[in-house]
Write a protein that holds these residues in place. Structure first.
Motif, PDB file in Angstrom:
ATOM      1  N   ARG A  24      24.542   9.276  79.550  1.00 26.50           N
ATOM      2  CA  ARG A  24      23.520   9.800  78.633  1.00 26.50           C
ATOM      3  C   ARG A  24      23.225  11.268  78.912  1.00 26.50           C
ATOM      4  N   VAL A  25      23.305  11.666  80.189  1.00 21.99           N
ATOM      5  CA  VAL A  25      23.101  13.075  80.547  1.00 21.99           C
ATOM      6  C   VAL A  25      24.349  13.525  81.301  1.00 21.99           C
ATOM      7  N   LYS A  26      25.209  14.260  80.576  1.00 20.26           N
ATOM      8  CA  LYS A  26      26.542  14.546  81.134  1.00 20.26           C
ATOM      9  C   LYS A  26      26.592  15.847  81.915  1.00 20.26           C
ATOM     10  N   LYS A  27      25.703  16.801  81.563  1.00 19.47           N
ATOM     11  CA  LYS A  27      25.879  18.156  82.084  1.00 19.47           C
ATOM     12  C   LYS A  27      24.845  18.550  83.141  1.00 19.47           C
ATOM     13  N   ALA A  28      24.199  17.554  83.738  1.00 15.69           N
ATOM     14  CA  ALA A  28      23.237  17.834  84.812  1.00 15.69           C
ATOM     15  C   ALA A  28      23.407  16.786  85.904  1.00 15.69           C
ATOM     16  N   GLU A  29      23.202  17.209  87.153  1.00 12.80           N
ATOM     17  CA  GLU A  29      23.290  16.240  88.256  1.00 12.80           C
ATOM     18  C   GLU A  29      22.225  16.535  89.301  1.00 12.80           C
ATOM     19  N   VAL A  30      21.715  15.456  89.919  1.00 16.12           N
ATOM     20  CA  VAL A  30      20.742  15.612  91.011  1.00 16.12           C
ATOM     21  C   VAL A  30      21.532  15.782  92.302  1.00 16.12           C
ATOM     22  N   ILE A  31      21.315  16.915  93.000  1.00 18.36           N
ATOM     23  CA  ILE A  31      22.072  17.095  94.254  1.00 18.36           C
ATOM     24  C   ILE A  31      21.167  17.144  95.492  1.00 18.36           C
ATOM     25  N   SER A  32      19.849  17.438  95.304  1.00 18.91           N
ATOM     26  CA  SER A  32      18.981  17.591  96.476  1.00 18.91           C
ATOM     27  C   SER A  32      17.643  16.878  96.266  1.00 18.91           C
ATOM     28  N   TYR A  34      13.647  16.004  98.131  1.00 15.15           N
ATOM     29  CA  TYR A  34      12.671  16.242  99.207  1.00 15.15           C
ATOM     30  C   TYR A  34      11.423  15.409  98.928  1.00 15.15           C
ATOM     31  N   ASP A  35      10.903  14.793  99.970  1.00 15.80           N
ATOM     32  CA  ASP A  35       9.635  14.057  99.898  1.00 15.80           C
ATOM     33  C   ASP A  35       8.966  14.222 101.259  1.00 15.80           C
ATOM     34  N   THR A  36       7.642  14.276 101.281  1.00 16.94           N
ATOM     35  CA  THR A  36       6.952  14.382 102.573  1.00 16.94           C
ATOM     36  C   THR A  36       7.300  13.169 103.447  1.00 16.94           C
ATOM     37  N   ASN A  37       7.643  12.053 102.779  1.00 17.64           N
ATOM     38  CA  ASN A  37       8.115  10.879 103.496  1.00 17.64           C
ATOM     39  C   ASN A  37       9.655  10.914 103.478  1.00 17.64           C
ATOM     40  N   TYR A  38      10.250  11.352 104.606  1.00 16.48           N
ATOM     41  CA  TYR A  38      11.708  11.564 104.663  1.00 16.48           C
ATOM     42  C   TYR A  38      12.488  10.280 104.406  1.00 16.48           C
ATOM     43  N   GLN A  39      11.879   9.167 104.820  1.00 14.97           N
ATOM     44  CA  GLN A  39      12.546   7.881 104.603  1.00 14.97           C
ATOM     45  C   GLN A  39      12.759   7.619 103.106  1.00 14.97           C
ATOM     46  N   LYS A  40      11.736   7.987 102.316  1.00 16.82           N
ATOM     47  CA  LYS A  40      11.837   7.767 100.862  1.00 16.82           C
ATOM     48  C   LYS A  40      12.956   8.609 100.253  1.00 16.82           C
ATOM     49  N   SER A  41      13.000   9.908 100.644  1.00 12.72           N
ATOM     50  CA  SER A  41      14.043  10.775 100.059  1.00 12.72           C
ATOM     51  C   SER A  41      15.417  10.331 100.543  1.00 12.72           C
ATOM     52  N   SER A  42      15.511   9.876 101.802  1.00 11.24           N
ATOM     53  CA  SER A  42      16.808   9.432 102.332  1.00 11.24           C
ATOM     54  C   SER A  42      17.283   8.181 101.608  1.00 11.24           C
ATOM     55  N   GLU A  43      16.347   7.261 101.342  1.00 12.82           N
ATOM     56  CA  GLU A  43      16.716   6.023 100.641  1.00 12.82           C
ATOM     57  C   GLU A  43      17.261   6.321  99.246  1.00 12.82           C
ATOM     58  N   LEU A  44      16.541   7.212  98.537  1.00 11.13           N
ATOM     59  CA  LEU A  44      16.988   7.559  97.178  1.00 11.13           C
ATOM     60  C   LEU A  44      18.316   8.313  97.237  1.00 11.13           C
ATOM     61  N   ALA A  45      18.478   9.160  98.251  1.00 11.75           N
ATOM     62  CA  ALA A  45      19.730   9.925  98.396  1.00 11.75           C
ATOM     63  C   ALA A  45      20.901   8.963  98.626  1.00 11.75           C
ATOM     64  N   ARG A  46      20.631   7.906  99.393  1.00  6.09           N
ATOM     65  CA  ARG A  46      21.694   6.920  99.670  1.00  6.09           C
ATOM     66  C   ARG A  46      22.148   6.226  98.387  1.00  6.09           C
ATOM     67  N   THR A  48      22.040   7.493  95.449  1.00  6.35           N
ATOM     68  CA  THR A  48      22.604   8.441  94.489  1.00  6.35           C
ATOM     69  C   THR A  48      23.554   9.345  95.276  1.00  6.35           C
ATOM     70  N   ASN A  49      24.242  10.195  94.574  1.00  3.95           N
ATOM     71  CA  ASN A  49      25.191  11.053  95.275  1.00  3.95           C
ATOM     72  C   ASN A  49      24.512  12.375  95.630  1.00  3.95           C
ATOM     73  N   SER A  50      23.425  12.307  96.409  1.00  9.00           N
ATOM     74  CA  SER A  50      22.672  13.534  96.673  1.00  9.00           C
ATOM     75  C   SER A  50      22.299  13.609  98.147  1.00  9.00           C
ATOM     76  N   GLU A  51      21.692  14.739  98.521  1.00  8.14           N
ATOM     77  CA  GLU A  51      21.332  14.937  99.923  1.00  8.14           C
ATOM     78  C   GLU A  51      19.811  15.038 100.058  1.00  8.14           C
ATOM     79  N   SER A  52      19.266  14.480 101.129  1.00  8.65           N
ATOM     80  CA  SER A  52      17.817  14.624 101.333  1.00  8.65           C
ATOM     81  C   SER A  52      17.560  15.624 102.454  1.00  8.65           C
ATOM     82  N   TYR A  53      16.444  16.315 102.345  1.00  7.58           N
ATOM     83  CA  TYR A  53      16.098  17.380 103.300  1.00  7.58           C
ATOM     84  C   TYR A  53      14.773  17.069 103.970  1.00  7.58           C
ATOM     85  N   GLY A  58      14.390  23.887 103.613  1.00  3.78           N
ATOM     86  CA  GLY A  58      15.797  23.462 103.656  1.00  3.78           C
ATOM     87  C   GLY A  58      16.265  23.037 102.263  1.00  3.78           C
ATOM     88  N   PHE A  59      15.404  22.276 101.577  1.00  6.06           N
ATOM     89  CA  PHE A  59      15.688  21.812 100.211  1.00  6.06           C
ATOM     90  C   PHE A  59      15.929  23.019  99.282  1.00  6.06           C
TER      91      PHE A  59
END
Ligand SMILES: NC(=O)C1=CN([C@@H]2O[C@H](COP(=O)(O)OP(=O)(O)OC[C@H]3O[C@@H](n4cnc5c(N)ncnc54)[C@H](OP(=O)(O)O)[C@@H]3O)[C@@H](O)[C@H]2O)C=CC1
Ligand SMILES: O=C([O-])CC(=O)C(=O)O
Length: 273
Positions: A24-32, A34-46, A48-53, A58-59
């Protein structure tokens, strides 16, 4: 490809990540992320094909073009200022922060100086396109009635001094109860996680909205009714939103509105105001 970074990895972030992984959205991608709760951003990064900071700095040093803030009203000043100063455009979901005129002007000026953009999506309400156009004329009255299930308002009601017994009474009475009636300024300061839409409406109409918030124990949707009167005539809209699975305070339409904005920004053709 438009490279997206998201601050705040909750309900809206999850839906953005999901949508940007589909056709549905071909020309945009989430790559980074950040959340104050690092566990949350890491879980979502896992998922998806993205990196958590671990830090916002750093983000912001990652290779993103556009920052999507979907964290909290309190996060906006820091996130938006640092994003614009790091040469990124920014989408603000916690629009309530912009009720602060000084911050609004500061971000607008910073964006202009840095040749960047600040975007405010329509969010969970309907009619912003027409209201924006109508504001080129004269608008004399702007009203919003937001009705939510009691469970979506409980935290805010407790913070605003209502007792658990009083909240149970509303629940047991089984009828809609007005829990707030006042200005957009008071509304967002008392219900920062429930009524960002009132600030979107006020910014679009250029008139501070009168806001009523109703707790309805019989309701399963987040309902927003808008009434605008001005030189173009009257605009009345009503949406009965299905809530997000991960956060019932937030409507799915709010996430869809930012997903559509990202799609529009990444594609050559845009429909609507
Ligand atoms: N404009 C509109 O129409 C709408 C706007 N909103 C607003 O959009 C925002 C996101 O909504 P939603 O996804 O449902 O919220 P969620 O509560 O599901 O997710 C927000 C996430 O951001 C984190 N967070 C809070 N403060 C910061 C910060 N300073 N920096 C980084 N991360 C932070 C939260 O952590 P923790 O849980 O630990 O606080 C949480 O993980 C909210 O402010 C909401 O009120 C929502 C609906 C409609
Ligand atoms: O999602 C909604 O229905 C509205 C909301 O929470 C907000 O404006 O903060």
């Amino acid at each position: 490809m438009l490279k997206i970074g998201i601050v705040g990895c909750g309900a809206i972030a999850s839906l953005i990540c999901k949508a940007l992984e589909t056709e549905r959205v071909k020309k945009a991608e989430v790559i980074s992320l950040y959340d104050t709760n690092y566990q949350k951003s890491s879980e979502l990064a896992r998922k998806t094909n993205s990196e958590s900071y671990e830090t916002l700095e750093g983000f912001l040093n990652s290779n993103i073009d556009l920052v999507v803030e979907c964290a909290s009203v309190n996060a906006v000043q820091d996130v938006a200022t640092k994003s614009l100063n790091s040469d990124k455009d920014v989408i603000i979901m916690s629009v309530g922060a912009l009720v602060d005129k000084e911050l609004f002007i500061k971000l607008r000026d910073l964006a202009e100086e840095n040749n960047k953009k600040v975007y405010v999506p329509s969010g969970a309400i309907a009619g912003i396109d027409a209201i924006k156009a109508g504001s080129l004329g004269h608008i004399e009255k702007v009203e919003l009635i937001t009705t939510k299930p009691v469970f979506g308002l409980v935290n805010a009601l407790l913070k605003n001094g209502m007792t658990e017994e009083e909240i149970s009474e509303i629940q047991e009475k089984g009828e809609p109860t007005v829990v707030f009636d006042g200005t957009v300024f008071d509304a967002i300061s008392k219900f920062p996680q429930n009524i960002n839409v009132s600030v979107v409406l006020s910014l679009a109409s250029k008139v501070p909205a009168n806001v009523k918030i109703v707790a309805d124990p019989t309701l399963s949707t987040n309902k927003h009714e808008i009434y605008v009167k001005g030189s173009i005539g009257t605009i009345k809209t009503c949406v009965e939103n299905n809530p997000c699975k991960d956060n019932p305070k937030t409507s799915a339409l709010a996430a869809y509105s930012v997903i559509l904005l990202i799609k529009d920004l990444s594609e050559p053709l845009r429909i609507g105001t």
